[in-house]
Every structure is written in structure tokens, then in C-alpha cells.
Design a protein around this motif. Sequence first.
Motif, mmCIF file in Angstrom:
data_model
loop_
_atom_site.group_PDB
_atom_site.id
_atom_site.type_symbol
_atom_site.label_atom_id
_atom_site.label_comp_id
_atom_site.label_asym_id
_atom_site.label_seq_id
_atom_site.Cartn_x
_atom_site.Cartn_y
_atom_site.Cartn_z
ATOM 1 N N THR A 105 0.837 -1.209 0.000
ATOM 2 C CA THR A 105 0.000 0.000 0.000
ATOM 3 C C THR A 105 0.866 1.251 0.000
ATOM 4 O O THR A 105 0.610 2.189 -0.754
ATOM 5 C CB THR A 105 -0.947 0.011 1.220
ATOM 6 O OG1 THR A 105 -1.827 -1.109 1.129
ATOM 7 C CG2 THR A 105 -1.765 1.290 1.286
ATOM 8 N N VAL A 106 1.904 1.275 0.834
ATOM 9 C CA VAL A 106 2.790 2.440 0.891
ATOM 10 C C VAL A 106 3.505 2.616 -0.455
ATOM 11 O O VAL A 106 3.622 3.740 -0.959
ATOM 12 C CB VAL A 106 3.792 2.329 2.063
ATOM 13 C CG1 VAL A 106 4.839 3.435 1.995
ATOM 14 C CG2 VAL A 106 3.042 2.389 3.397
ATOM 15 N N ARG A 127 -0.332 9.594 8.512
ATOM 16 C CA ARG A 127 0.993 9.805 7.927
ATOM 17 C C ARG A 127 1.656 10.921 8.714
ATOM 18 O O ARG A 127 1.111 12.013 8.853
ATOM 19 C CB ARG A 127 0.873 10.205 6.463
ATOM 20 C CG ARG A 127 2.209 10.518 5.823
ATOM 21 C CD ARG A 127 2.023 10.985 4.397
ATOM 22 N NE ARG A 127 3.287 11.435 3.833
ATOM 23 C CZ ARG A 127 3.384 12.251 2.810
ATOM 24 N NH1 ARG A 127 2.304 12.695 2.209
ATOM 25 N NH2 ARG A 127 4.563 12.619 2.369
ATOM 26 N N THR A 186 2.386 1.716 -3.414
ATOM 27 C CA THR A 186 1.364 2.199 -4.348
ATOM 28 C C THR A 186 1.095 3.679 -4.117
ATOM 29 O O THR A 186 0.970 4.466 -5.060
ATOM 30 C CB THR A 186 0.062 1.382 -4.189
ATOM 31 O OG1 THR A 186 0.355 0.010 -4.478
ATOM 32 C CG2 THR A 186 -1.032 1.883 -5.111
ATOM 33 N N TYR A 187 1.030 4.063 -2.861
ATOM 34 C CA TYR A 187 0.819 5.453 -2.470
ATOM 35 C C TYR A 187 1.955 6.346 -3.002
ATOM 36 O O TYR A 187 1.705 7.374 -3.629
ATOM 37 C CB TYR A 187 0.738 5.514 -0.941
ATOM 38 C CG TYR A 187 0.823 6.884 -0.355
ATOM 39 C CD1 TYR A 187 -0.316 7.666 -0.205
ATOM 40 C CD2 TYR A 187 2.043 7.395 0.071
ATOM 41 C CE1 TYR A 187 -0.233 8.935 0.354
ATOM 42 C CE2 TYR A 187 2.127 8.652 0.624
ATOM 43 C CZ TYR A 187 0.986 9.417 0.760
ATOM 44 O OH TYR A 187 1.073 10.672 1.301
ATOM 45 N N LYS A 204 -4.773 0.054 4.737
ATOM 46 C CA LYS A 204 -4.783 1.432 4.232
ATOM 47 C C LYS A 204 -4.053 2.338 5.214
ATOM 48 O O LYS A 204 -3.913 2.023 6.397
ATOM 49 C CB LYS A 204 -6.206 1.922 4.024
ATOM 50 C CG LYS A 204 -6.909 1.177 2.917
ATOM 51 C CD LYS A 204 -8.121 1.899 2.442
ATOM 52 C CE LYS A 204 -8.683 1.163 1.228
ATOM 53 N NZ LYS A 204 -9.493 2.025 0.414
ATOM 54 N N LYS A 264 -9.987 12.887 3.861
ATOM 55 C CA LYS A 264 -9.554 12.745 2.464
ATOM 56 C C LYS A 264 -9.694 14.031 1.661
ATOM 57 O O LYS A 264 -8.858 14.331 0.813
ATOM 58 C CB LYS A 264 -10.342 11.636 1.776
ATOM 59 C CG LYS A 264 -9.768 10.264 1.966
ATOM 60 C CD LYS A 264 -10.487 9.278 1.054
ATOM 61 C CE LYS A 264 -9.872 7.911 1.161
ATOM 62 N NZ LYS A 264 -10.562 6.945 0.279
ATOM 63 N N CYS A 297 -5.385 4.693 -1.281
ATOM 64 C CA CYS A 297 -4.530 4.072 -0.267
ATOM 65 C C CYS A 297 -4.836 4.564 1.147
ATOM 66 O O CYS A 297 -4.224 4.095 2.102
ATOM 67 C CB CYS A 297 -3.064 4.354 -0.591
ATOM 68 S SG CYS A 297 -2.515 3.673 -2.171
ATOM 69 N N LEU A 298 -5.771 5.504 1.277
ATOM 70 C CA LEU A 298 -6.033 6.173 2.548
ATOM 71 C C LEU A 298 -7.370 5.772 3.152
ATOM 72 O O LEU A 298 -8.336 5.518 2.436
ATOM 73 C CB LEU A 298 -6.047 7.694 2.339
ATOM 74 C CG LEU A 298 -4.868 8.318 1.601
ATOM 75 C CD1 LEU A 298 -5.107 9.808 1.412
ATOM 76 C CD2 LEU A 298 -3.566 8.055 2.334
ATOM 77 N N GLN A 313 -5.139 7.448 -7.262
ATOM 78 C CA GLN A 313 -4.292 6.369 -6.743
ATOM 79 C C GLN A 313 -3.866 6.665 -5.311
ATOM 80 O O GLN A 313 -3.903 5.777 -4.460
ATOM 81 C CB GLN A 313 -3.067 6.179 -7.637
ATOM 82 C CG GLN A 313 -2.175 5.035 -7.184
ATOM 83 C CD GLN A 313 -1.068 4.733 -8.168
ATOM 84 O OE1 GLN A 313 -1.225 4.904 -9.364
ATOM 85 N NE2 GLN A 313 0.062 4.288 -7.655
ATOM 86 N N ILE A 314 -3.468 7.889 -5.037
ATOM 87 C CA ILE A 314 -3.063 8.274 -3.681
ATOM 88 C C ILE A 314 -4.225 8.078 -2.717
ATOM 89 O O ILE A 314 -4.093 7.425 -1.679
ATOM 90 C CB ILE A 314 -2.582 9.739 -3.652
ATOM 91 C CG1 ILE A 314 -1.294 9.898 -4.457
ATOM 92 C CG2 ILE A 314 -2.391 10.221 -2.209
ATOM 93 C CD1 ILE A 314 -0.930 11.334 -4.782
#
Length: 121
Positions: A7-8, A108, A10-11, A104, A44, A26-27, A22-23
Motif C-alpha cells: 500500500t505504501v 501519515r 502504491t501510495y 490502508k 480525504k 490508499c487512505l 491512486q493516492i
Amino acid sequence: MSRNTQTVETYLDGFRKNDHAQILSCLTDDIEWTVFGAFHLKGKEAYDAAIEGPGFVPPPHLEVLRMVEQGDTVMAELVGSVRRDTGEEMRMSMAEVFVMRDGKIAERRAWVIELKENDHR
């Protein structure tokens, strides 16, 4: 590679392409993002609005130096660069903590240091 590390990755790939969808995929909906010394935000919608950052031209160049995982936390050391809207390039070193929930990113935490001309890397 674990689900959390994937996931990280991909982020970060989403940031490299400036791909908001895409970002955001992942959240978690209740994401919290802190860049120490700069800002803290929740949700978000707020995250989406802050992806580019004022004064910067996306996408950034990001290189992962190392990534480690323990439990629900992934930590990454990165170096990178991004163009400012003035045309100058900002080089940076970053430490990132990603707190995961159900695969997810729920939180952060980032420490970003601008590198000067003579700094390593």
C-alpha cells in the motif's frame, strides 16, 4: 512484500505520477497527515487539496532509501526533489511514518528537511 508495504509503495507511486485517485485509494476516510513544523490535516478532502502543496509543481521525484515494517506501522526514509513554481528545484530528505489500518494508511507523519547545495545526497 506485505499488504501494508505494498500500500505504501502504491501510495508513493501515486505521488510520483501526481495521480490523486491512486493516492486517495490508499487512505482511510479519516486519514490524518502531519508534516512537522508545517501543517496537520484530517480527512480525504483536506488531504486531496494538499497533495501538490502551495508553491510546488508536481510531480516530485521520490527515492526510497529504506523501508521497514513493524505491526501496523511502516517507516520509510526517502530523498527527493520537486520544482518550485519559481523554477528552482528543492532537494529534500524525508522520514515518513505510516500508521496502517486494514491495509490502508490511517495516519501519515512526515519530517521533511530541505537539503542545501553541499548536503549529502
